[in-house]
Design a protein around this motif. Structure first.
Motif, short mmCIF file in Angstrom:
data_model
loop_
_atom_site.label_atom_id
_atom_site.label_comp_id
_atom_site.label_asym_id
_atom_site.label_seq_id
_atom_site.Cartn_x
_atom_site.Cartn_y
_atom_site.Cartn_z
N ARG A 291 12.69 -9.11 46.80
CA ARG A 291 12.53 -7.66 46.89
C ARG A 291 12.39 -7.02 45.51
N SER A 292 13.16 -7.49 44.55
CA SER A 292 13.10 -6.89 43.22
C SER A 292 11.74 -7.13 42.59
N TRP A 293 11.20 -8.35 42.76
CA TRP A 293 9.85 -8.62 42.22
C TRP A 293 8.82 -7.76 42.92
N TYR A 294 8.93 -7.66 44.24
CA TYR A 294 7.97 -6.87 45.03
C TYR A 294 7.92 -5.43 44.53
N GLU A 295 9.06 -4.82 44.34
CA GLU A 295 9.10 -3.42 43.91
C GLU A 295 8.52 -3.25 42.51
N ARG A 296 8.79 -4.21 41.60
CA ARG A 296 8.25 -4.14 40.25
C ARG A 296 6.73 -4.24 40.27
N GLU A 297 6.22 -5.20 41.03
CA GLU A 297 4.77 -5.42 41.05
C GLU A 297 4.05 -4.26 41.72
N LEU A 298 4.59 -3.77 42.83
CA LEU A 298 3.95 -2.65 43.52
C LEU A 298 3.93 -1.41 42.62
N SER A 299 5.03 -1.16 41.92
CA SER A 299 5.10 -0.01 41.02
C SER A 299 4.05 -0.14 39.92
N ALA A 300 3.90 -1.36 39.37
CA ALA A 300 2.92 -1.58 38.31
C ALA A 300 1.50 -1.37 38.81
N MET A 301 1.21 -1.86 40.02
CA MET A 301 -0.14 -1.72 40.58
C MET A 301 -0.46 -0.27 40.90
N LEU A 302 0.51 0.47 41.43
CA LEU A 302 0.29 1.89 41.71
C LEU A 302 0.05 2.67 40.42
N GLU A 303 0.75 2.28 39.36
CA GLU A 303 0.58 2.94 38.06
C GLU A 303 -0.84 2.72 37.54
N ILE A 304 -1.33 1.50 37.69
CA ILE A 304 -2.70 1.18 37.26
C ILE A 304 -3.71 1.98 38.07
N SER A 305 -3.44 2.14 39.39
CA SER A 305 -4.39 2.86 40.26
C SER A 305 -4.51 4.33 39.89
N ALA A 321 -5.05 -5.33 46.83
CA ALA A 321 -3.73 -5.88 46.50
C ALA A 321 -2.62 -4.93 46.92
N ILE A 322 -2.79 -3.62 46.65
CA ILE A 322 -1.77 -2.64 47.04
C ILE A 322 -1.66 -2.59 48.57
N GLY A 323 -2.81 -2.63 49.25
CA GLY A 323 -2.80 -2.63 50.71
C GLY A 323 -2.04 -3.81 51.27
N MET A 324 -2.28 -4.99 50.69
CA MET A 324 -1.57 -6.19 51.17
C MET A 324 -0.07 -6.09 50.91
N MET A 325 0.30 -5.51 49.77
CA MET A 325 1.73 -5.40 49.48
C MET A 325 2.42 -4.45 50.46
N TYR A 326 1.76 -3.37 50.82
CA TYR A 326 2.32 -2.48 51.84
C TYR A 326 2.38 -3.20 53.19
N PHE A 327 1.39 -4.04 53.48
CA PHE A 327 1.40 -4.80 54.73
C PHE A 327 2.60 -5.74 54.78
N TYR A 328 2.90 -6.43 53.66
CA TYR A 328 4.05 -7.32 53.62
C TYR A 328 5.35 -6.57 53.94
N ASP A 329 5.36 -5.26 53.61
CA ASP A 329 6.56 -4.45 53.79
C ASP A 329 6.54 -3.68 55.11
N MET A 330 5.61 -4.06 56.01
CA MET A 330 5.49 -3.43 57.33
C MET A 330 5.11 -1.95 57.24
N LYS A 331 4.46 -1.56 56.17
CA LYS A 331 3.97 -0.18 56.04
C LYS A 331 2.46 -0.20 56.27
N ASP A 332 2.08 -0.44 57.53
CA ASP A 332 0.68 -0.69 57.85
C ASP A 332 -0.20 0.53 57.64
N GLU A 333 0.31 1.72 57.90
CA GLU A 333 -0.51 2.92 57.72
C GLU A 333 -0.89 3.11 56.25
#
Length: 536
Positions: A291-305, A321-333
């Motif tokens: 979870r800690s890695w996931y949150e770090r990577e997602l935050s970094a990717m959103l910052e780049i976007s 990549a951001i879409g897939m990360m949200y999918f892994y977290d069950m945030k499909d919308e």
């Protein structure tokens, strides 16, 4: 065979035409015919022509027009420039002063390659230059980071790609030696080191393919990809064996360096040999278990976007990549929102597994959202690459939730592209009337369907085939020729058997009587009915 002096003008004319007009496959088959000695003769004629005879399934006469290759002829049934013409050209070359070597040079030149004999002669002609032995840098060791290892690999082996102009064979021993440096390491760190070595070697292959000329790039790409397949498969195996939740701080740091390296390649806008984007997603899916890695990577990717320099980054990869990360977290919308910002042609490979996984999990409200989103995009492009996977998902959904008619609606709206899949689906489901309606809708005739399907339906639901045969009979009669009438009579005989199988001979007699009366002015049709003993 007497040796002739090469007519340079004729040779140059033919070679120029072959380069422009002839497929490599034809060239290779022609070379095979020449090597097998199937060319009986190849002679120079007047007006820039070559004449020859080639033994195939029979003896074929060939005329090569060097001035304009499209006027060349061969007595074989193939339309256009054929392998027999190529074989005559190579035979002609071999009869010149250079012999077989000249034919070999011409063949490899047309393929954009160099023959082994040419490379050997060039090597022998090179003056020997004394080379200084480079200082060997010691490897960074077990305590080093992934970045330090990559820097060392680049400094020590960064020029190996120059040996890979025609093959990746030089990279195999390099990869083995790099893996050997970590053979005594603990398994968790060893996996990360081996993955790093594979990624370095794949990067070397990427540099090598860029030195290939555009004429032969496609064939080199196929060759390189085939040779690298075991390396890529091993990479994915190593990724699947990672245990993010049990990683030590050093392993986490190594994984961060590794995914940062892959992200750079995946973000590139240039054409690439390997699917770096998929490599990143495979790493991302596995490491997201932490979870800690996931949150770090997602935050970094959103910052780049949100960066102002987004034009310099592959935005399609970023949002995928951001879409897939949200999918892994069950945030499909949220995942769908980011996928909507990508090119469907590139990102669909990542989206279809999302819908398939939600089906497997029986999360049908989410499945409906994914399928609705996918349908909008598939319906716009409507090509085989997109329609096939989508209809496969529809078939699977219809098996699990047949009460939801939306799956069938999607498939029918994608006709005619979905015809084959939908036809098979309804046969598998034994929905014979819908199957027959589909054949009528697309204008298919009974003979277009498989014999096995017709036998199955004739036995289990003969009434479903009646409208299809009615339509086929009328279409054959409307051809207004004797052959069409004969086909109509054949179809009528099959129709008679169907009515009898359905135990409805009365309707058959009424139908036949009405048909005869309707077309009573078609004398030829009436004659065929009489010959077929349908009327007396």
């Amino acid at each position: 065979m007497s040796v002739m002096h090469l007519n340079e003008k004729l040779h140059a004319l033919i070679e120029e035409q072959l380069n422009v007009r002839v497929e490599t496959t034809i060239m290779k088959r022609g070379w095979q015919y020449y090597m097998e000695g199937k060319v009986n003769s190849a002679n120079e004629g007047s007006h820039d022509h070559l004449y020859g005879f080639v033994k195939g399934s029979e003896l074929y006469a060939v005329i090569l027009d060097a001035g304009n290759l499209r006027y060349s002829t061969c007595t074989c049934p193939y339309m256009g420039f054929c392998k027999h013409m190529a074989a005559v050209y190579f035979q002609y070359c071999s009869q010149q002063e250079g012999g077989h070597s000249l034919a070999e040079r011409s063949y490899f030149k047309l393929l954009g390659l160099s023959s082994a004999s040419m490379l050997l002669k060039a090597k022998q002609a090179e003056p020997e230059v004394p080379q200084s032995v480079p200082a060997v840098l010691p490897d960074p060791g077990k305590s080093a980071s992934a970045k330090e290892w990559l820097d060392w690999m680049e400094a020590t082996h960064g020029e190996v790609w120059r040996k890979c102009r025609h093959s990746l064979h030089a990279l195999q021993p390099l990869l083995s030696s790099l893996k050997g440096l970590a053979r005594d390491w603990e398994k968790p760190l060893q996996r990360l080191h081996w993955a790093t070595a594979i990624l370095f070697v794949l990067a070397q292959a990427e540099r090598a393919i860029n030195t290939v000329d555009s004429f032969s790039r496609y064939y080199h790409e196929m060759s390189f990809i085939r040779m690298a397949e075991p390396w890529v498969e091993h990479l994915y195996t190593l990724i699947s064996e990672l245990e993010p939740q049990q990683m030590e701080p050093k392993e986490e740091a190594w994984a961060d360096d590794l995914i940062a390296h892959v992200r750079i390649w995946a973000s590139s806008m240039e054409k690439q040999l390997f699917d770096w984007e998929y490599m990143y997603l495979a790493l991302c899916e596995k490491l997201s278990e932490s979870r800690s890695w996931y949150e770090r990577e997602l935050s970094a990717m959103l910052e780049i976007s949100k960066s102002e320099d987004l034009e310099e980054v592959n935005a399609g990869f970023l949002h995928t990549a951001i879409g897939m990360m949200y999918f892994y977290d069950m945030k499909d919308e949220l995942a769908i929102e980011h996928f909507a910002l990508t090119s469907f042609d590139r990102s669909q490979k990542a989206m279809y597994p999302c819908a398939a996984q939600r089906m497997q999990e029986q999360k049908w409200p989410l499945v409906e959202k994914w399928m609705s989103f996918l349908f909008e995009r598939v319906n716009k492009v409507k090509n085989g690459r997109s329609v096939g996977p989508f209809v496969t998902l529809c078939r699977r959904a219809d098996l699990d939730r047949p009460e939801l008619g939306i799956w069938t609606d999607y498939m029918t709206q994608l006709l005619p592209h979905s015809y084959s899949e939908l036809s098979d689906h309804w046969l598998d489901q034994k929905r014979y009337e819908e199957w027959a309606d589909l054949q009528m809708l697309v204008g298919a005739r009974p003979e277009d369907a498989s014999a096995q399907a017709l036998r199955e339906i004739s036995k289990l639901a003969p009434h479903a085939l009646l409208p299809l045969y009615h339509q086929s009979v009328e279409a054959s009669i409307q051809s207004r020729n004797r052959q069409g009438y004969r086909i109509a009579v054949k179809q009528l005989k099959k129709l008679e058997r169907l009515y009898k199988a359905d135990k409805d001979t009365e309707r058959w007699e009424q139908y036949l009587t009405g048909l005869v009366r309707k077309h009573q002015r078609l004398r030829a049709f009436q004659e065929e009915l009489w010959k077929g003993k349908l009327v007396t």
